[in-house]
Design a protein around this motif. Structure first.
Motif, PDB file in Angstrom:
ATOM      1  N   GLU A  40       0.843  -1.196   0.000  1.00  0.00           N
ATOM      2  CA  GLU A  40       0.000   0.000   0.000  1.00  0.00           C
ATOM      3  C   GLU A  40       0.878   1.245   0.000  1.00  0.00           C
ATOM      4  N   GLU A  45      -1.803   2.777   4.174  1.00  0.00           N
ATOM      5  CA  GLU A  45      -1.418   1.433   4.621  1.00  0.00           C
ATOM      6  C   GLU A  45      -2.457   0.847   5.579  1.00  0.00           C
ATOM      7  N   THR A  48      -2.040  -3.040   5.933  1.00  0.00           N
ATOM      8  CA  THR A  48      -0.766  -3.256   6.616  1.00  0.00           C
ATOM      9  C   THR A  48      -0.904  -2.945   8.102  1.00  0.00           C
ATOM     10  N   ASP A  92       5.356   1.530   4.050  1.00  0.00           N
ATOM     11  CA  ASP A  92       4.741   1.827   2.756  1.00  0.00           C
ATOM     12  C   ASP A  92       5.486   1.190   1.588  1.00  0.00           C
TER      13      ASP A  92
END
Length: 404
Positions: A40, A45, A48, A92
């Motif tokens: 992402e 994110e 994540t 990221d």
């Protein structure tokens, strides 16, 4: 299950990693590949962050979510008084279409973990888990900072502004970058500047267009742009002490739409990089002087947009010595520790290092024998996952030595 693998290519001996951390290797690989499949972009994110938070919750580790949009801060307290050491990991990915043909390739079109941040996150998770199970081995508190948007526009500064270095106050901070410019089994660390400041500029030159056969009726923006590009290179060549390091790069230029027309305007953009903080205001001023002088001499006008992205990454001597001393017990010697490793690349870890003493270091992750040596930001970037356990070992030993 404890891995039976005791060595790998490039001379890296896994016996340097303690058995309990080696037993996490399969989990580290699984976490990393899960993250790799679902990359992402900065401040997006979401999946994540959910993955990280879920693991922290499973392990009973206190944490806060939603910091600087998608950032997470977790604390592992030893329940004994002592210092506060922070460990930072960026989360990221990049807007790159992955070309690797691997089972764990990115499932998100046009987005890829092409810089190793999936590995950084997995390593930090592994260290958090291990330390939460071995609180008796250190004193004080370890604060894990899972940061969004390192690749841009930068998540470190907004996390700092939202108080991640407070409550409890951080005494020192460390972080690592998996580094395919170094082979597996090596580590790059140095006192002082490790990575460069990054400053950016956009320039529009306004001339006067006309027919290619009648240049005397025009102010040729392409000629002006060419003169500026050449002149900007003299800043480093003739204005900067040769013992200093700096680079001015024009990476983009656009002008004209037809081969027989003199373009009325030209646009260019680029970056400026340096190690020494003394140059913080120098390049912006010097670019403006050079561009203004050339445009005036040709009768053109200009608009210059100049901004600072990241300051240089400057390591504290004491914390760099800590990393170096720990590395001597983890990586292979005598060539395992690369003392003067530097790059003109930038990193917003620099904002953390401006606030508290700390050290950022490179952990060699390339393995050419396995075809794992493509450079960072390449669509076929990947690394030897053996490095994951090595990263956990480095972080854990740093905690045990600093928080003693």
């Amino acid at each position: 299950m404890i891995s039976t693998l005791t060595s790998s290519t490039n001379g890296f001996n896994q016996s340097q990693i303690r058995l309990k951390i080696r037993s996490l290797q399969s989990q580290l690989v699984q976490w990393r590949r899960q993250l790799h499949q679902h990359p992402e972009l900065g401040f997006k994110e979401v999946l994540t962050a959910q993955f990280v938070a879920q693991k922290l919750q499973e392990w009973g580790i206190n944490h806060q979510t939603g910091i600087a949009k998608t950032g997470i801060v977790a604390t592992v307290d030893s329940n004994q008084p002592g210092p506060v050491l922070a460990i930072r990991a960026d989360m990221d990915a990049l807007p790159i279409q992955e070309e690797n043909e691997v089972p764990y390739r990115s499932l998100h079109h046009g987005i890829m973990h092409a810089c190793g941040h999936d590995g950084h996150t997995a390593i930090a998770l592994g260290a958090a888990y291990y330390l939460s199970q071995h609180r008796q081995d250190f004193r004080g508190t370890v604060k894990f900072i899972f940061q969004p948007a390192e690749e841009g526009p930068g998540g470190a500064k907004p996390m700092i502004e939202q108080g991640v270095l407070k409550n409890p106050d951080v005494d020192a901070i460390i972080g690592l970058h998996l580094w395919n410019n170094l082979p597996l089994g090596t580590l790059g660390v140095r006192t002082g500047a490790l990575m460069a400041a990054v400053e950016c500029f956009r320039l529009q030159i306004q001339g006067k267009g006309g027919h290619g056969a009648m240049p005397h009726q025009t102010v040729d923006s392409v000629v002006v742009a060419a003169q500026i590009i050449n002149a900007l290179q003299t800043i480093v060549a003739r204005n900067i002490n040769p013992l200093e390091s700096a680079v001015v790069t024009v990476g983009e230029i656009h002008a004209g739409k037809a081969l027989n027309v003199i373009a009325d305007s030209a646009k260019m953009s680029g970056t400026v990089r340096y190690f020494n903080p003394v140059f913080e205001n120098y390049f912006a001023k010097r670019l403006d002087e050079i561009i203004g002088g050339i445009c005036q001499s040709y009768g053109a006008s200009y608009e210059l947009d100049y901004w600072r992205l990241y300051p240089p990454v400057i390591n504290n001597a004491q914390i760099a010595d800590l990393i170096r001393s720990v590395a001597l017990d983890v990586v292979e010697t005598p060539i395992g520790v690369v003392p003067e490793c530097q790059t003109m690349g930038g990193e917003d870890m620099s904002f953390f290092l401006e606030q508290v003493p700390g050290c950022y270091f490179f952990l060699g992750s390339a393995n050419p024998e396995k075809g794992l040596a493509y450079p960072h930001h390449h669509p076929r970037f990947d690394f030897d996952e053996t490095v994951l356990g090595m990263g956990v070992e480095m972080f854990v030993r740093c905690v045990e030595k600093y928080c003693c």
